[in-house]
Design an enzyme around this catalytic site. Structure first.
Site, short mmCIF file in Angstrom:
data_model
loop_
_atom_site.label_atom_id
_atom_site.label_comp_id
_atom_site.label_asym_id
_atom_site.label_seq_id
_atom_site.Cartn_x
_atom_site.Cartn_y
_atom_site.Cartn_z
CD GLU A 170 0.70 0.57 3.07
OE1 GLU A 170 0.54 1.80 2.91
OE2 GLU A 170 1.69 0.10 3.66
CD GLU A 313 7.36 2.05 -1.43
OE1 GLU A 313 7.99 1.37 -2.27
OE2 GLU A 313 7.70 3.21 -1.12
#
Length: 349
Positions: A170, A313
């Site tokens: 994310e 991430e």
């Protein structure tokens, strides 16, 4: 959401057969520990004694969070767009790791405040950021369900391309605040217990963040409501999108790897919608955020990496791939007791 009805448990008979193969490898029984168990889970998902995760992808869900207005972050929402474009163009942290571990990286705009002209960014925007959860709901139930559908769609497409393992990631400034609010409700714990410093907050910043989580819970009255409604009240588009990734894994027979605490709360939400989807999950690492370990425990999952990681991430989740590759190497290439002429180990009583 109709696809959720298609979810069935993974086939444990293949996990048992895979464990039988492990037990024939010339080594002490169970000596590759949790990695044996994870490989068995992959076998159950793929319904084969010869599982393969050589084709893998990382999906990074990107969105913005209105709660940044409460001063709960070091940076503003413009950073989300810049980082999402960097991921899409192959310049970010996750791309460096994915290049080493042989994974494709997809960046998805599921709810960023800004608009991008980057051709490599997948645009599935539900809205331009969420509402401020400290003042009202993040989104409507319909928007939450639409974001979930985005995640499921992406896994379906990847499955069609032969992808067998997906790492969840994310990018969304401020998203540890809705994560803390959701964790407080789901785990039944006080905001102070589950709220951490995120990407890096001062003690005063942490105090503001805890206050925002408390107001979010008070304003939205999130108890005794359905899972999609809970997500609509306290969640984010990234969280809803990742929830869809976990559900999609169960629909399309793909193993989905949990990254950090934001990914973990998404996994729990997915399990609340379809308990059997837990069979399709693996825990990448234990997040440094306070709720990380507790959320994995709620899922009944064990992570083998506990290094205080908090980069996001998908960078923690992807680190599981080389460990699984190691398990694969032993599973397929090690000599057996029979071929080595070694007496088998027996199970200790």
């Amino acid at each position: 959401m109709e696809r959720i009805k298609l979810i069935r448990p993974a086939d444990r008979s293949f996990a048992e057969k895979a464990q039988g193969h492990w037990d024939s490898v010339a080594k002490p029984l169970g000596s590759f520990g949790a990695l044996e168990e994870m490989w068995d889970r992959i076998a159950a998902v793929q319904r084969t004694v010869a599982p393969d995760i050589s084709k893998r992808a990382v999906v990074v869900m990107c969105g913005d969070n209105g709660v940044t207005a409460e001063g709960v972050t070091q940076t503003d929402s413009s950073v989300t767009l810049a980082c999402a474009e960097a991921i899409a163009c192959g310049r970010s942290n996750i791309n460096a790791l994915a290049a080493v571990y042989g994974a494709e990286v997809l960046a998805v705009d599921v709810g960023m405040e800004g608009d991008s002209s980057c051709e490599k960014l997948i645009i599935r925007k539900i809205a331009h950021g969420t509402g401020n959860i400290a003042a009202g709901p993040a989104m409507t139930v319909q928007q939450a369900e639409s974001a979930i559908a985005v995640g499921m769609d992406i896994v379906g497409k990847l499955a069609d391309e032969g992808v067998k393992a997906v790492v969840t990631g994310e990018m969304g400034i401020g998203n540890t605040t809705p994560t803390a609010a959701l964790s407080s409700v789901i785990l039944g714990l006080a905001p102070e217990t589950v709220t951490g410093r995120g990407a890096g907050l001062t003690t005063e910043g942490l105090r503001r963040k805890i206050g925002a989580v408390k107001r979010a819970i008070e304003v939205n009255s999130p108890y005794d409501c359905g899972t999609a409604e809970l997500m609509a009240k306290l969640g984010s588009y990234e969280i809803a999108g990742m929830t869809g990734l976990f559900l999609g894994g169960a629909v399309y027979g793909v193993t989905v790897i949990i990254d950090g605490v934001i990914s973990a709360v998404s996994a729990v939400l997915a399990s609340m919608l379809a308990p059997a989807c837990k069979d399709y999950m693996l825990a990448g690492h234990v997040s440094a955020e306070p709720a990380g370990r507790m959320l994995l425990e709620k899922l009944g999952l064990r992570a083998v990496i506990d290094g205080g990681l908090r980069l996001g991430e998908g960078t923690g989740g992807i680190l599981l791939l080389p460990l699984l590759d190691g398990a694969s190497a032993l599973y397929y290439n090690s000599h057996s007791f029979e071929s080595a002429g070694i007496e088998r180990y027996v199970e200790l009583k």
